[in-house]
Motif scaffolding. Structure first.
Motif, PDB file in Angstrom:
ATOM      1  N   GLY A  57       0.756  -0.743   6.547  1.00  0.00           N
ATOM      2  CA  GLY A  57       1.986  -1.366   6.071  1.00  0.00           C
ATOM      3  C   GLY A  57       2.600  -0.615   4.899  1.00  0.00           C
ATOM      4  N   ALA A  58       2.348   0.691   4.828  1.00  0.00           N
ATOM      5  CA  ALA A  58       2.856   1.504   3.717  1.00  0.00           C
ATOM      6  C   ALA A  58       4.379   1.594   3.766  1.00  0.00           C
ATOM      7  CB  ALA A  58       2.250   2.898   3.763  1.00  0.00           C
ATOM      8  N   LYS A  59       4.986   1.406   2.620  1.00  0.00           N
ATOM      9  CA  LYS A  59       6.437   1.521   2.487  1.00  0.00           C
ATOM     10  C   LYS A  59       6.827   2.761   1.683  1.00  0.00           C
ATOM     11  CE  LYS A  59       7.120  -2.435   4.495  1.00  0.00           C
ATOM     12  NZ  LYS A  59       7.095  -2.345   5.937  1.00  0.00           N
ATOM     13  N   GLU A  60       5.828   3.363   1.006  1.00  0.00           N
ATOM     14  CA  GLU A  60       6.062   4.535   0.175  1.00  0.00           C
ATOM     15  C   GLU A  60       4.962   5.559   0.390  1.00  0.00           C
ATOM     16  OE1 GLU A  60       8.109   2.754  -3.842  1.00  0.00           O
ATOM     17  OE2 GLU A  60       5.918   2.730  -3.712  1.00  0.00           O
ATOM     18  N   ALA A  61       5.329   6.831   0.162  1.00  0.00           N
ATOM     19  CA  ALA A  61       4.367   7.924   0.225  1.00  0.00           C
ATOM     20  C   ALA A  61       4.645   8.871  -0.938  1.00  0.00           C
ATOM     21  CB  ALA A  61       4.480   8.665   1.549  1.00  0.00           C
ATOM     22  N   VAL A  62       3.600   9.204  -1.681  1.00  0.00           N
ATOM     23  CA  VAL A  62       3.706  10.203  -2.750  1.00  0.00           C
ATOM     24  C   VAL A  62       3.016  11.449  -2.219  1.00  0.00           C
ATOM     25  CG1 VAL A  62       3.143  10.803  -5.131  1.00  0.00           C
ATOM     26  CG2 VAL A  62       3.705   8.425  -4.537  1.00  0.00           C
ATOM     27  N   LEU A  63       3.808  12.500  -2.014  1.00  0.00           N
ATOM     28  CA  LEU A  63       3.312  13.691  -1.334  1.00  0.00           C
ATOM     29  C   LEU A  63       3.447  14.934  -2.199  1.00  0.00           C
ATOM     30  CD1 LEU A  63       4.876  12.973   2.180  1.00  0.00           C
ATOM     31  CD2 LEU A  63       2.586  12.382   1.363  1.00  0.00           C
ATOM     32  N   LYS A  64       2.593  15.904  -1.922  1.00  0.00           N
ATOM     33  CA  LYS A  64       2.506  17.164  -2.679  1.00  0.00           C
ATOM     34  C   LYS A  64       3.662  18.095  -2.347  1.00  0.00           C
ATOM     35  CE  LYS A  64       0.349  20.617  -4.858  1.00  0.00           C
ATOM     36  NZ  LYS A  64       1.451  21.554  -4.971  1.00  0.00           N
ATOM     37  N   GLU A  65       4.387  18.479  -3.354  1.00  0.00           N
ATOM     38  CA  GLU A  65       5.485  19.422  -3.168  1.00  0.00           C
ATOM     39  C   GLU A  65       4.988  20.788  -2.697  1.00  0.00           C
ATOM     40  OE1 GLU A  65       8.447  18.785  -2.866  1.00  0.00           O
ATOM     41  OE2 GLU A  65       9.371  17.752  -4.529  1.00  0.00           O
ATOM     42  N   MET A 121       0.847  -1.185   0.000  1.00  0.00           N
ATOM     43  CA  MET A 121       0.000   0.000   0.000  1.00  0.00           C
ATOM     44  C   MET A 121       0.890   1.245   0.000  1.00  0.00           C
ATOM     45  SD  MET A 121      -3.109   1.385   0.112  1.00  0.00           S
ATOM     46  CE  MET A 121      -4.117  -0.054   0.339  1.00  0.00           C
ATOM     47  N   ILE A 122       0.462   2.222  -0.754  1.00  0.00           N
ATOM     48  CA  ILE A 122       1.139   3.518  -0.829  1.00  0.00           C
ATOM     49  C   ILE A 122       0.200   4.545  -0.193  1.00  0.00           C
ATOM     50  CG2 ILE A 122       2.026   5.291  -2.388  1.00  0.00           C
ATOM     51  CD1 ILE A 122       2.330   3.080  -4.506  1.00  0.00           C
ATOM     52  N   ILE A 123       0.739   5.488   0.556  1.00  0.00           N
ATOM     53  CA  ILE A 123      -0.098   6.603   0.985  1.00  0.00           C
ATOM     54  C   ILE A 123       0.206   7.792   0.072  1.00  0.00           C
ATOM     55  CG2 ILE A 123      -0.445   5.833   3.358  1.00  0.00           C
ATOM     56  CD1 ILE A 123       1.670   7.825   4.230  1.00  0.00           C
ATOM     57  N   VAL A 124      -0.815   8.596  -0.180  1.00  0.00           N
ATOM     58  CA  VAL A 124      -0.679   9.727  -1.092  1.00  0.00           C
ATOM     59  C   VAL A 124      -1.371  10.952  -0.507  1.00  0.00           C
ATOM     60  CG1 VAL A 124      -0.540   8.260  -3.150  1.00  0.00           C
ATOM     61  CG2 VAL A 124      -2.764   9.114  -2.415  1.00  0.00           C
ATOM     62  N   SER A 125      -0.853  12.116  -0.838  1.00  0.00           N
ATOM     63  CA  SER A 125      -1.534  13.353  -0.452  1.00  0.00           C
ATOM     64  C   SER A 125      -2.922  13.351  -1.085  1.00  0.00           C
ATOM     65  CB  SER A 125      -0.759  14.579  -0.942  1.00  0.00           C
ATOM     66  OG  SER A 125       0.475  14.702  -0.289  1.00  0.00           O
TER      67      SER A 125
END
Length: 141
Positions: free
Chosen positions: A96-104, A1-5
């Protein structure tokens, strides 16, 4: 799972009540491969809300109590941003997120860029910093 903004997934949660929808990110959420988060809302801030900047540093400095997050009206929202970032971390661990795509450029989510004194500068937001400290890979969109 990835978390994202969440704003990247099309949720109207930016400070100005808008979003920064990225179709690829939105598609990841729809397909249940990513989970949307907004540390500012999770910390109790309203939408819309006054814009804010990290003063005298970046997210790491905020976490080390060397910098504060101040709105354009002079209100200190540091505690709320930290609280929301801690909630995001809790959720990331549960998922269990290993990655996050976040807003610059965000004082919470900025990966490599934030605003300081009205200018874009190199730096990381508070949520990005707390996630990175816990070993989660932080990526810009």
């Amino acid at each position: 799972m990835i978390i994202v903004s969440a704003c990247l997934a099309g949720f109207n949660c930016r400070y100005d009540g808008a979003n920064s929808c990225d179709k690829l990110i939105a598609d990841l959420v729809v397909s249940k491969k990513a989970f949307p988060i907004c540390p500012e809302q999770m910390g109790g801030l309203s939408t819309p809300r006054p814009s804010a900047e990290i003063k005298n540093g970046d997210g790491n400095d905020v976490l080390d109590e060397k910098a504060r997050i101040i709105t354009i009206y002079g209100d200190d929202i540091t505690a709320k941003i930290i609280k929301g970032s801690e909630e995001v971390l809790k959720l990331a661990k549960m998922l269990g997120a290993k990655e996050a795509v976040l807003k610059e450029k965000s004082p919470s989510c900025g990966v490599t860029m934030i605003y300081r004194n009205g200018e874009i500068v190199k730096g990381m937001g508070v949520c990005a910093a707390i996630l990175k400290r816990e070993g989660i890979e932080i990526l810009p969109p």
